[in-house]
Design a protein around this motif. Sequence first.
Motif, PDB file in Angstrom:
ATOM      1  N   VAL A   1       0.859  -1.184   0.000  1.00  0.00           N
ATOM      2  CA  VAL A   1       0.000   0.000   0.000  1.00  0.00           C
ATOM      3  C   VAL A   1       0.896   1.235   0.000  1.00  0.00           C
ATOM      4  O   VAL A   1       2.099   1.151   0.239  1.00  0.00           O
ATOM      5  N   ASP A   2       0.293   2.406  -0.267  1.00  0.00           N
ATOM      6  CA  ASP A   2       1.093   3.620  -0.215  1.00  0.00           C
ATOM      7  C   ASP A   2       1.270   4.062   1.232  1.00  0.00           C
ATOM      8  O   ASP A   2       0.805   3.384   2.163  1.00  0.00           O
ATOM      9  N   ASN A   3       1.919   5.190   1.450  1.00  0.00           N
ATOM     10  CA  ASN A   3       2.267   5.616   2.811  1.00  0.00           C
ATOM     11  C   ASN A   3       1.058   5.955   3.674  1.00  0.00           C
ATOM     12  O   ASN A   3       1.166   6.016   4.899  1.00  0.00           O
ATOM     13  N   GLU A   4      -0.100   6.170   3.053  1.00  0.00           N
ATOM     14  CA  GLU A   4      -1.313   6.452   3.817  1.00  0.00           C
ATOM     15  C   GLU A   4      -2.224   5.236   3.935  1.00  0.00           C
ATOM     16  O   GLU A   4      -3.255   5.296   4.597  1.00  0.00           O
ATOM     17  N   GLY A   5      -1.866   4.135   3.260  1.00  0.00           N
ATOM     18  CA  GLY A   5      -2.637   2.900   3.398  1.00  0.00           C
ATOM     19  C   GLY A   5      -3.548   2.577   2.233  1.00  0.00           C
ATOM     20  O   GLY A   5      -4.341   1.639   2.322  1.00  0.00           O
ATOM     21  N   TYR A   6      -3.448   3.301   1.127  1.00  0.00           N
ATOM     22  CA  TYR A   6      -4.309   3.041  -0.025  1.00  0.00           C
ATOM     23  C   TYR A   6      -3.684   1.965  -0.919  1.00  0.00           C
ATOM     24  O   TYR A   6      -2.457   1.896  -1.078  1.00  0.00           O
ATOM     25  N   PRO A   7      -4.512   1.105  -1.541  1.00  0.00           N
ATOM     26  CA  PRO A   7      -3.993  -0.050  -2.279  1.00  0.00           C
ATOM     27  C   PRO A   7      -3.186   0.335  -3.511  1.00  0.00           C
ATOM     28  O   PRO A   7      -3.470   1.325  -4.188  1.00  0.00           O
ATOM     29  N   LEU A   8      -2.169  -0.491  -3.772  1.00  0.00           N
ATOM     30  CA  LEU A   8      -1.330  -0.351  -4.955  1.00  0.00           C
ATOM     31  C   LEU A   8      -1.287  -1.689  -5.680  1.00  0.00           C
ATOM     32  O   LEU A   8      -1.366  -2.746  -5.065  1.00  0.00           O
ATOM     33  N   GLN A   9      -1.167  -1.647  -6.982  1.00  0.00           N
ATOM     34  CA  GLN A   9      -0.929  -2.855  -7.760  1.00  0.00           C
ATOM     35  C   GLN A   9       0.518  -2.864  -8.240  1.00  0.00           C
ATOM     36  O   GLN A   9       1.107  -1.799  -8.442  1.00  0.00           O
ATOM     37  N   PRO A  10       1.160  -4.039  -8.406  1.00  0.00           N
ATOM     38  CA  PRO A  10       0.546  -5.354  -8.203  1.00  0.00           C
ATOM     39  C   PRO A  10       0.291  -5.647  -6.726  1.00  0.00           C
ATOM     40  O   PRO A  10       1.084  -5.271  -5.867  1.00  0.00           O
ATOM     41  N   TYR A  11      -0.842  -6.301  -6.450  1.00  0.00           N
ATOM     42  CA  TYR A  11      -1.176  -6.681  -5.079  1.00  0.00           C
ATOM     43  C   TYR A  11      -0.153  -7.680  -4.549  1.00  0.00           C
ATOM     44  O   TYR A  11       0.396  -8.475  -5.288  1.00  0.00           O
ATOM     45  N   GLY A  12       0.073  -7.645  -3.257  1.00  0.00           N
ATOM     46  CA  GLY A  12       1.006  -8.584  -2.661  1.00  0.00           C
ATOM     47  C   GLY A  12       1.570  -8.042  -1.368  1.00  0.00           C
ATOM     48  O   GLY A  12       0.988  -7.149  -0.750  1.00  0.00           O
ATOM     49  N   VAL A  13       2.702  -8.568  -0.954  1.00  0.00           N
ATOM     50  CA  VAL A  13       3.312  -8.187   0.319  1.00  0.00           C
ATOM     51  C   VAL A  13       4.753  -7.732   0.090  1.00  0.00           C
ATOM     52  O   VAL A  13       5.367  -8.033  -0.936  1.00  0.00           O
ATOM     53  N   LYS A  14       5.268  -7.018   1.070  1.00  0.00           N
ATOM     54  CA  LYS A  14       6.648  -6.553   1.050  1.00  0.00           C
ATOM     55  C   LYS A  14       7.195  -6.660   2.464  1.00  0.00           C
ATOM     56  O   LYS A  14       6.452  -6.896   3.428  1.00  0.00           O
ATOM     57  N   THR A  15       8.479  -6.478   2.625  1.00  0.00           N
ATOM     58  CA  THR A  15       9.119  -6.594   3.933  1.00  0.00           C
ATOM     59  C   THR A  15       8.585  -5.540   4.900  1.00  0.00           C
ATOM     60  O   THR A  15       8.406  -4.372   4.536  1.00  0.00           O
ATOM     61  N   ASN A  16       8.324  -5.975   6.133  1.00  0.00           N
ATOM     62  CA  ASN A  16       7.927  -5.060   7.197  1.00  0.00           C
ATOM     63  C   ASN A  16       9.167  -4.749   8.041  1.00  0.00           C
ATOM     64  O   ASN A  16       9.578  -5.558   8.871  1.00  0.00           O
ATOM     65  N   PRO A  17       9.761  -3.584   7.853  1.00  0.00           N
ATOM     66  CA  PRO A  17      11.002  -3.281   8.579  1.00  0.00           C
ATOM     67  C   PRO A  17      10.788  -2.955  10.050  1.00  0.00           C
ATOM     68  O   PRO A  17      11.754  -2.739  10.778  1.00  0.00           O
ATOM     69  N   TYR A  18       9.494  -2.929  10.481  1.00  0.00           N
ATOM     70  CA  TYR A  18       9.180  -2.558  11.863  1.00  0.00           C
ATOM     71  C   TYR A  18       8.558  -3.711  12.656  1.00  0.00           C
ATOM     72  O   TYR A  18       8.166  -3.538  13.814  1.00  0.00           O
ATOM     73  N   SER A  19       8.443  -4.891  12.050  1.00  0.00           N
ATOM     74  CA  SER A  19       7.862  -6.054  12.728  1.00  0.00           C
ATOM     75  C   SER A  19       8.479  -6.261  14.110  1.00  0.00           C
ATOM     76  O   SER A  19       9.668  -6.002  14.320  1.00  0.00           O
ATOM     77  N   ILE A  20       7.676  -6.750  15.037  1.00  0.00           N
ATOM     78  CA  ILE A  20       8.182  -7.002  16.392  1.00  0.00           C
ATOM     79  C   ILE A  20       8.810  -8.387  16.517  1.00  0.00           C
ATOM     80  O   ILE A  20       9.121  -8.827  17.622  1.00  0.00           O
ATOM     81  N   LEU A  21       9.040  -9.064  15.380  1.00  0.00           N
ATOM     82  CA  LEU A  21       9.648 -10.394  15.410  1.00  0.00           C
ATOM     83  C   LEU A  21      11.064 -10.367  15.980  1.00  0.00           C
ATOM     84  O   LEU A  21      11.583 -11.398  16.402  1.00  0.00           O
ATOM     85  N   ASP A  22      11.665  -9.199  16.033  1.00  0.00           N
ATOM     86  CA  ASP A  22      12.993  -9.127  16.649  1.00  0.00           C
ATOM     87  C   ASP A  22      12.945  -9.372  18.153  1.00  0.00           C
ATOM     88  O   ASP A  22      13.884  -9.892  18.738  1.00  0.00           O
ATOM     89  N   VAL A  23      11.793  -9.040  18.789  1.00  0.00           N
ATOM     90  CA  VAL A  23      11.702  -9.185  20.252  1.00  0.00           C
ATOM     91  C   VAL A  23      10.728 -10.269  20.699  1.00  0.00           C
ATOM     92  O   VAL A  23      10.707 -10.632  21.879  1.00  0.00           O
ATOM     93  N   ALA A  24       9.894 -10.796  19.795  1.00  0.00           N
ATOM     94  CA  ALA A  24       8.904 -11.804  20.199  1.00  0.00           C
ATOM     95  C   ALA A  24       8.530 -12.682  19.026  1.00  0.00           C
ATOM     96  O   ALA A  24       8.457 -12.219  17.880  1.00  0.00           O
ATOM     97  N   ASP A  25       8.268 -13.964  19.296  1.00  0.00           N
ATOM     98  CA  ASP A  25       7.670 -14.843  18.300  1.00  0.00           C
ATOM     99  C   ASP A  25       6.176 -14.549  18.250  1.00  0.00           C
ATOM    100  O   ASP A  25       5.598 -14.051  19.226  1.00  0.00           O
ATOM    101  N   ILE A  26       5.537 -14.859  17.129  1.00  0.00           N
ATOM    102  CA  ILE A  26       4.140 -14.483  16.933  1.00  0.00           C
ATOM    103  C   ILE A  26       3.365 -15.649  16.345  1.00  0.00           C
ATOM    104  O   ILE A  26       3.838 -16.299  15.401  1.00  0.00           O
ATOM    105  N   VAL A  27       2.157 -15.909  16.862  1.00  0.00           N
ATOM    106  CA  VAL A  27       1.241 -16.848  16.220  1.00  0.00           C
ATOM    107  C   VAL A  27      -0.077 -16.122  15.942  1.00  0.00           C
ATOM    108  O   VAL A  27      -0.648 -15.474  16.810  1.00  0.00           O
TER     109      VAL A  27
END
Length: 505
Positions: A116-142
């Motif tokens: 999505v763009d910086n405000e959250g609006y959809p962009l094509q091609p649809y899909g995912v990208k790296t989340n550089p802010y994920s909390i996986l560095d400090v906790a596992d997630i289910v």
Amino acid sequence: MKSFKHLSLMVLFVGVFSSSTLLADNERKLSVDDKNTTKHSTKIKGERIKYTATTGTQPVWDEEGTPTASLFYTYYQRTDVDDKATRPLLISFNGGPGSASVWMHIAYTGPKVINVDNEGYPLQPYGVKTNPYSILDVADIVFVNPVNTGYSRALAKKDGSMPSKAELKTMFFGVNADIKYLADWVSTFVTRNERWRSPKYLIGESYGTTRVAGLTKELQSRQWMYINGTILVSPTDIGIKREGPVKAANRLPYFAATAWYHNALTTELQQKPLAELLAQVEQFTLREYLPALAQGGFIAPEHKQRIAEQVAKYAGLSVETVVNSNLDISNNYFWKDLLRNRKQTVGRLDSRYLGIDKKVVGARPDYNAELSSWLHSFTPAINHYLREELGYKTDLRYNMFGNVHPWDRSGNNTGENLRLAMAENPYLNVMVQSGYFDGATNYFDAKYTMWQLDPSGQMKDRLSFKGYESGHMMYLRHEDLRQSNQDIRDFIIKSTPAKEQAAKY
């Protein structure tokens, strides 16, 4: 896929039997107990992180040990950490009820986020990208999908027939039934994955806050599993009633935030920073607006006029509208009326989003502009990601929203149970996260709920509130994705006790 048990049972899915593998007879059937693990690496806050992603299903059992449902989950585990005993585990639920875990999974805390763009609006091609802010560095997630959401499904009974709607409601589809079976499921998951010694955290969004508030006490009382922290994202009332004048008054700070965002206020108010404006509106709401509403039809006409003028000024509406609404403006009317002169409506879950109705006249928008936008990007992204990047192959439909109705809302004591769990567990902390532009579960309602959670005030140092300049899913805005994840990271670090810190008052 590697199976724990070579077990397939029939499940209910849109009037047909469904499964995880397309068989020769073209039936869809759910693999009730299996998992698939893939290896990955990413970079979070500049640090290289190695992790595994496990997608799979795990059963729910009745008291006789018969599987009654199977829940689909995705489990992320950092692999360059040796000691599980000190590694926090975050257990994540979305809401609805009837919503899959997709929203926070691929837009908030996980290692991937939607395109999505910086405000959250959809962009094509649809899909995912790296989340550089994920909390996986400090906790596992289910990420957990309750029955009928994602790929999770109810199973056939011993006689091969499917449970009736009434039976499903009793087993799964209600405030307390939901909490009970999910607590059992979480306990099994923790046992299987050897996480009993880990610090554990619950996070829920929207109705998911009712779910995790109740789970906190249920896990503690019935599974003897004590939680370190519970995070309420865009919370519901969690059984703490907001009715009458309180319900009406609590909308005003949200109205002001939305009007400010759309430049619908006076020049004087528009020039204020949002935080400064909202502090002013909150004080007016508590000190003047709420007492005025409490007087109902017996308020003095001149007082009513003065209050109406101030409410109109803060909400970006006409004085006539406020007076004719008896000072009580509904959400629907506000969403329709705020930008009526621009021939636009504003979104329910996120009022930054704009809609166009067939007619300018009317008392409510034709549709929810924000939800239409979100489904644009989330639906293709989760289907692509699970199958092509995480390797989970199935012909089941991924239910973004599953049929869980009628939902039994009776006996909702989740807020009081959360308070009691906090009293019983000195380790337990609670954080509330809300977007200022959320009209479905507005931020001032969230503050009110937090204030009422512990009327004694003796535990308020373990309660915290974080607000963001976005809506229901605040993390869709890039700046809030960064900040809200950091707030969770700080919360986990702060509420994980030191080695010699005992659980006592």
